[in-house]
Design an enzyme around this catalytic site. Structure first.
Site, PDB file in Angstrom:
ATOM      1  N   ARG A  23       1.356  -0.225   2.836  1.00 42.56           N
ATOM      2  CA  ARG A  23       2.693   0.347   2.873  1.00 42.56           C
ATOM      3  C   ARG A  23       3.688  -0.706   2.405  1.00 42.56           C
ATOM      4  O   ARG A  23       3.585  -1.892   2.785  1.00 42.56           O
ATOM      5  CB  ARG A  23       3.065   0.779   4.300  1.00 42.56           C
ATOM      6  CG  ARG A  23       2.451   2.099   4.717  1.00 42.56           C
ATOM      7  CD  ARG A  23       3.028   3.254   3.894  1.00 42.56           C
ATOM      8  NE  ARG A  23       2.426   4.551   4.212  1.00 42.56           N
ATOM      9  CZ  ARG A  23       1.386   5.074   3.596  1.00 42.56           C
ATOM     10  NH1 ARG A  23       0.773   4.420   2.608  1.00 42.56           N
ATOM     11  NH2 ARG A  23       0.945   6.278   3.926  1.00 42.56           N
TER      12      ARG A  23
ATOM     13  N   GLU B  48      10.339   4.713  -1.990  1.00 39.70           N
ATOM     14  CA  GLU B  48       9.546   5.299  -3.081  1.00 39.70           C
ATOM     15  C   GLU B  48      10.225   6.545  -3.622  1.00 39.70           C
ATOM     16  O   GLU B  48      10.576   7.425  -2.824  1.00 39.70           O
ATOM     17  CB  GLU B  48       8.137   5.623  -2.580  1.00 39.70           C
ATOM     18  CG  GLU B  48       7.364   4.350  -2.274  1.00 39.70           C
ATOM     19  CD  GLU B  48       5.926   4.596  -1.828  1.00 39.70           C
ATOM     20  OE1 GLU B  48       5.484   5.758  -1.798  1.00 39.70           O
ATOM     21  OE2 GLU B  48       5.245   3.603  -1.509  1.00 39.70           O
TER      22      GLU B  48
ATOM     23  N   HIS C 267       2.123   4.551  -6.093  1.00 36.82           N
ATOM     24  CA  HIS C 267       1.426   5.054  -4.896  1.00 36.82           C
ATOM     25  C   HIS C 267       0.224   5.933  -5.292  1.00 36.82           C
ATOM     26  O   HIS C 267       0.153   7.122  -4.957  1.00 36.82           O
ATOM     27  CB  HIS C 267       2.387   5.835  -4.000  1.00 36.82           C
ATOM     28  CG  HIS C 267       1.935   5.907  -2.577  1.00 36.82           C
ATOM     29  ND1 HIS C 267       2.794   5.901  -1.502  1.00 36.82           N
ATOM     30  CD2 HIS C 267       0.702   5.975  -2.019  1.00 36.82           C
ATOM     31  CE1 HIS C 267       2.117   5.977  -0.365  1.00 36.82           C
ATOM     32  NE2 HIS C 267       0.833   6.022  -0.668  1.00 36.82           N
TER      33      HIS C 267
HETATM   34  N1  LIG Z   1      -1.903   3.419  -1.230  1.00 38.65           N
HETATM   35  C1  LIG Z   1      -2.468   4.511  -0.783  1.00 38.65           C
HETATM   36  O1  LIG Z   1      -2.433   5.539  -1.408  1.00 38.65           O
HETATM   37  C2  LIG Z   1      -3.179   4.476   0.531  1.00 38.65           C
HETATM   38  C3  LIG Z   1      -4.343   5.233   0.732  1.00 38.65           C
HETATM   39  C4  LIG Z   1      -4.974   5.170   1.961  1.00 38.65           C
HETATM   40  C5  LIG Z   1      -4.453   4.386   2.959  1.00 38.65           C
HETATM   41  N2  LIG Z   1      -3.310   3.706   2.758  1.00 38.65           N
HETATM   42  C6  LIG Z   1      -2.735   2.858   3.775  1.00 38.65           C
HETATM   43  O2  LIG Z   1      -3.649   1.802   4.022  1.00 38.65           O
HETATM   44  C7  LIG Z   1      -3.515   1.355   5.363  1.00 38.65           C
HETATM   45  C8  LIG Z   1      -4.880   1.292   6.011  1.00 38.65           C
HETATM   46  O3  LIG Z   1      -5.476   2.551   6.068  1.00 38.65           O
HETATM   47  P1  LIG Z   1      -6.856   2.730   6.859  1.00 38.65           P
HETATM   48  O4  LIG Z   1      -7.322   4.107   6.601  1.00 38.65           O
HETATM   49  O5  LIG Z   1      -7.754   1.621   6.571  1.00 38.65           O
HETATM   50  O6  LIG Z   1      -6.331   2.622   8.353  1.00 38.65           O
HETATM   51  P2  LIG Z   1      -7.150   2.101   9.595  1.00 38.65           P
HETATM   52  O7  LIG Z   1      -6.406   2.575  10.784  1.00 38.65           O
HETATM   53  O8  LIG Z   1      -8.580   2.461   9.470  1.00 38.65           O
HETATM   54  O9  LIG Z   1      -7.044   0.510   9.492  1.00 38.65           O
HETATM   55  C9  LIG Z   1      -5.886  -0.194   9.790  1.00 38.65           C
HETATM   56  C10 LIG Z   1      -6.296  -1.490  10.427  1.00 38.65           C
HETATM   57  O10 LIG Z   1      -5.142  -2.293  10.567  1.00 38.65           O
HETATM   58  C11 LIG Z   1      -5.287  -3.013  11.753  1.00 38.65           C
HETATM   59  N3  LIG Z   1      -4.030  -3.558  12.204  1.00 38.65           N
HETATM   60  C12 LIG Z   1      -3.079  -2.988  12.982  1.00 38.65           C
HETATM   61  N4  LIG Z   1      -2.092  -3.850  13.220  1.00 38.65           N
HETATM   62  C13 LIG Z   1      -2.414  -4.997  12.562  1.00 38.65           C
HETATM   63  C14 LIG Z   1      -1.790  -6.249  12.429  1.00 38.65           C
HETATM   64  N5  LIG Z   1      -0.617  -6.509  13.028  1.00 38.65           N
HETATM   65  N6  LIG Z   1      -2.410  -7.190  11.700  1.00 38.65           N
HETATM   66  C15 LIG Z   1      -3.591  -6.943  11.111  1.00 38.65           C
HETATM   67  N7  LIG Z   1      -4.237  -5.771  11.219  1.00 38.65           N
HETATM   68  C16 LIG Z   1      -3.649  -4.812  11.924  1.00 38.65           C
HETATM   69  C17 LIG Z   1      -5.902  -2.014  12.707  1.00 38.65           C
HETATM   70  O11 LIG Z   1      -6.539  -2.670  13.774  1.00 38.65           O
HETATM   71  C18 LIG Z   1      -6.887  -1.317  11.815  1.00 38.65           C
HETATM   72  O12 LIG Z   1      -8.162  -1.894  11.891  1.00 38.65           O
HETATM   73  C19 LIG Z   1      -2.549   2.320   6.006  1.00 38.65           C
HETATM   74  O13 LIG Z   1      -1.255   1.763   5.942  1.00 38.65           O
HETATM   75  C20 LIG Z   1      -2.590   3.519   5.118  1.00 38.65           C
HETATM   76  O14 LIG Z   1      -1.433   4.279   5.204  1.00 38.65           O
HETATM   77  C21 LIG Z   1      -2.664   3.719   1.551  1.00 38.65           C
HETATM   78  O1  LIG Z   2      -1.607   7.048   3.712  1.00 37.99           O
HETATM   79  C1  LIG Z   2      -2.216   7.575   2.804  1.00 37.99           C
HETATM   80  O2  LIG Z   2      -3.143   8.384   2.978  1.00 37.99           O
HETATM   81  C2  LIG Z   2      -1.889   7.197   1.416  1.00 37.99           C
HETATM   82  O3  LIG Z   2      -0.762   6.438   1.356  1.00 37.99           O
HETATM   83  C3  LIG Z   2      -1.869   8.338   0.475  1.00 37.99           C
HETATM   84  O4  LIG Z   2      -0.640   8.942   0.427  1.00 37.99           O
HETATM   85  P1  LIG Z   2      -0.458  10.242  -0.504  1.00 37.99           P
HETATM   86  O5  LIG Z   2      -1.142  11.343   0.203  1.00 37.99           O
HETATM   87  O6  LIG Z   2       0.994  10.464  -0.622  1.00 37.99           O
HETATM   88  O7  LIG Z   2      -1.104   9.908  -1.794  1.00 37.99           O
END
Ligand SMILES: NC(=O)c1ccc[n+]([C@@H]2O[C@H](COP(=O)([O-])OP(=O)(O)OC[C@H]3O[C@@H](n4cnc5c(N)ncnc54)[C@H](O)[C@@H]3O)[C@@H](O)[C@H]2O)c1
Ligand SMILES: O=C(O)[C@H](O)COP(=O)(O)O
Length: 600
Positions: free
Chosen positions: A288, A317, A336
């Site tokens: 994020r 965004e 994104h």
């Molecule tokens: N760019 C995209 O399109 C996209 C796609 C999928 C996920 N994401 C983002 O990626 C991130 C991770 O997703 P995920 O599915 O792996 O989530 P998840 O919940 O499986 O993993 C997140 C991890 O972060 C850890 N965490 C929490 N606080 C923390 C801190 N202060 N320091 C270090 N680690 C910490 C948690 O313990 C957990 O293991 C989320 O922010 C999600 O929104 C973005």
């Molecule tokens: O948190 C998520 O799952 C990702 O950031 C994906 O976001 P989107 O659904 O807007 O692509």
């Protein structure tokens, strides 16, 4: 009991037009789904009110951002689906009052105003993805709206995008591509750095972080991770060492961010933390935007502390066109795109649609974000006790004298189950529902029960009484005590000074088994009249004949007494509500010292 009085769905609202229409339809419905189990109509009375949904009703789902076809198909099989993309916040607020569920991705801010504008109709918000930072969870919970997400289907896509950014950044792919397209051939300018042997710090070792780690190891990188909540053995299993935050910053050549945006992670990379990094570090962010202080990143890039950054996510965004960060020559940016593969979008759409449909059907979702997850088998086992819990709550609160102000409630569960083998959250929620609904306009469900109790200053403490015997039944009895209040039925006050009611489930039917210190036994199926008198012959007949004259059917009668011909409490179960006149006549029977009518 009329079906309409006891039947609504998991997340219904008193003011909801939809729930009213469902209630009407319920009257002609012959079967119901309760947590995935189809029950015949006659089972209604034994079903918790908030987990019933009529299979005939069609809710409306607003899909506010583009969703994969397979997910839309699933939604359409169950609901009226309104796909309206690019709505302004005002348009969304207007539409939402006609919708039972809303499905979004990260591009829609689901604000408090939206919940307020829904007038209580919105029951479920489905986030087609992982991050729920665009949903006001506190407001959702306060409005009794369940939030579900799709936590797994885009994990691999996000990890792959992280690796794509890492490798593209290291080899200047985006910059070189733009320069070739501009007619240049700058082979010396775009000399990159190698990944093999370099240290990658994965910040946030969850689903995406661990997949990135696995892939980076395949590229020959040395991978460390920082995550205060990740189990060390999971990291060890893929050859990753968990380290402190400062150690990760100090030793990394590359940092890849994979934590959620929370108050604790907001701008976790800032001037102070950039200063702790190795000079020339490279940063990838597919988590994020808000986890980085973007102005500080520009300063760190300008100072050469950060050699390059590859960013998929931004604080705002889309970011402003003239953003110094985006325009920085050492920054690679994507809009994104982490979750944007065909495969991930189909998967996410199915995952969220299943969760939304499940929630609308009354099933407790495995991907609920703001409600406790109660596994289906636990729910099935607790079902009769859930009904008992609500009815005991209703009885207890009706016994409180006006003006007393309920503050402190103690619930005791008598059970032969080991303490960690009884999940009481559902029971607690139902007791709360039973206590609050008769005295307010709030509709209580599993999502908002604890919140509403807290908001009203109602303290509910729970105690387990470990009983001998077979742990086959999860609960032997439930006792509800309200302390520091007066009762409109003095005999309901126990020896220790609290209003006390206790109940059991017998043959699947909830029974009231104790009032104050008196043992009674009356089925909790209709309503109840409690009378106190000195035990003597003929009392049951006298009260029974008053009720009989008015054609009020008595379903159960039971007398609890301290000793023969001493103080006694008579509990009478009635199918219909007696008239005021009949109740007055009961009160005038000379031996009756006090009486109370309790609606269930
Ligand atoms: N760019 C995209 O399109 C996209 C796609 C999928 C996920 N994401 C983002 O990626 C991130 C991770 O997703 P995920 O599915 O792996 O989530 P998840 O919940 O499986 O993993 C997140 C991890 O972060 C850890 N965490 C929490 N606080 C923390 C801190 N202060 N320091 C270090 N680690 C910490 C948690 O313990 C957990 O293991 C989320 O922010 C999600 O929104 C973005
Ligand atoms: O948190 C998520 O799952 C990702 O950031 C994906 O976001 P989107 O659904 O807007 O692509």
């Amino acid at each position: 009991m009329a079906a309409s009085a006891s039947s609504t769905m998991l997340l219904s609202s008193k003011s909801s037009r939809a729930s009213l229409s469902w209630k009407n339809q319920l009257a002609s419905t012959s079967a119901f789904r309760v947590s995935g189990v189809t029950l015949p109509r006659r089972s209604l009375r034994q079903c918790p009110r908030f987990i019933i949904f009529s299979m005939d009703a069609k809710p409306t789902v607003l899909v506010a951002e583009k969703l994969g076809e397979a997910g839309l198909k699933l939604l359409k099989e169950f609901a009226n689906v309104d796909c309206s993309y690019n709505l302004s916040p005002e348009e969304l607020c207007t539409k939402i009052s006609l919708c039972d569920a809303l499905v979004v991705r990260s591009g829609t801010k689901v604000t408090r105003e939206i919940f307020e504008s829904s007038g209580g109709r919105l029951k479920v918000v489905g986030r087609a993805g992982v991050g729920i930072d665009n949903v006001d969870l506190a407001a959702a919970t306060e409005h009794g709206c369940l939030v579900v997400n799709a936590p797994t289907a885009n994990t691999v896509a996000a990890a792959e995008h992280g690796i794509a950014l890492l490798t593209a950044m290291a080899r200047n792919v985006a910059q070189a591509d733009a320069s070739v397209k501009a007619g240049k051939w700058l082979r010396n300018k775009y000399v990159g750095v190698s990944l093999v042997g370099k240290t990658l710090a994965v910040m946030g070792f969850g689903k995406v972080g661990s997949e990135v780690a696995r892939r980076a190891k395949g590229l020959g990188m040395h991978v460390i991770a920082h995550d205060p909540y990740a189990p060390a053995d999971r990291a060890r299993a893929i050859g990753v060492q968990l380290v402190s935050f400062d150690e990760a910053l100090a030793s990394a050549d590359f940092i890849s961010l994979h934590m959620p945006l929370t108050p604790a992670t907001k701008q976790i990379l800032n001037d102070e933390t950039f200063a702790k990094m190795k000079k020339g570090v490279r940063i990838v962010n597919v988590a994020r935007g808000g986890v980085i202080d973007e102005e500080a990143l520009v300063r760190a890039l300008d100072a050469g502390i950060v050699a390059q950054a590859a960013l998929d996510v931004f604080t705002v965004e889309p970011p402003p066109k003239d953003s110094k960060l985006i325009q920085h020559e050492n920054v690679t940016a994507t809009p994104h795109l982490g979750a944007s593969t065909t495969e991930a979008q189909e998967g996410v759409a199915i995952e969220v649609a299943e969760a939304v449909v499940g929630a609308l059907k009354g099933e407790l979702s495995a991907t609920a974000v703001n409600a406790p997850m109660v596994p289906a088998e636990v729910l099935l086992e607790l079902k009769p006790f859930v009904v008992l819990a609500e009815k005991l709550g209703r009885l207890a609160v009706q016994l409180v004298a006006g003006g007393s102000g309920v503050k402190s409630v103690k619930v005791t569960y008598g059970s032969a189950r080991a303490p960690d083998d009884l999940d009481t959250r559902l029971l607690r929620a139902m007791i709360t529902k039973g206590m609050i609904e008769p005295i307010s306009s709030v509709f209580i469900n599993l999502v908002n029960a604890d919140f509403t109790a807290k908001q009203r200053g109602l303290q509910i403490s729970e105690e387990r009484l470990l009983l001998d015997g077979s742990p086959e039944s999860p609960v032997e009895f439930i006792q509800v005590q309200i302390a520091n209040v007066e009762s409109k039925f003095a005999s309901a006050i126990s020896d220790s000074g609290e209003i006390r009611v206790e109940g059991k489930v017998k043959d699947g039917v909830p029974h009231l088994t104790k009032v104050g210190s008196f043992e009674v036994d009356v089925s909790l199926e209709g309503s109840i009249i409690l009378c106190s008198q000195v035990d003597q012959p003929g009392m049951i007949g006298k009260v029974g004949s008053v009720l009989g004259e008015e054609n009020v059917n008595v379903s159960f009668m039971s007398v609890g007494r301290v000793a023969p011909r001493k103080q006694a409490v008579m509990a009478i179960g009635v199918d219909e509500q007696p008239s005021k006149e009949s109740l007055k006549r009961i009160g005038e029977i000379p031996a009756i010292q006090e009486f109370v009518y309790l609606g269930l």
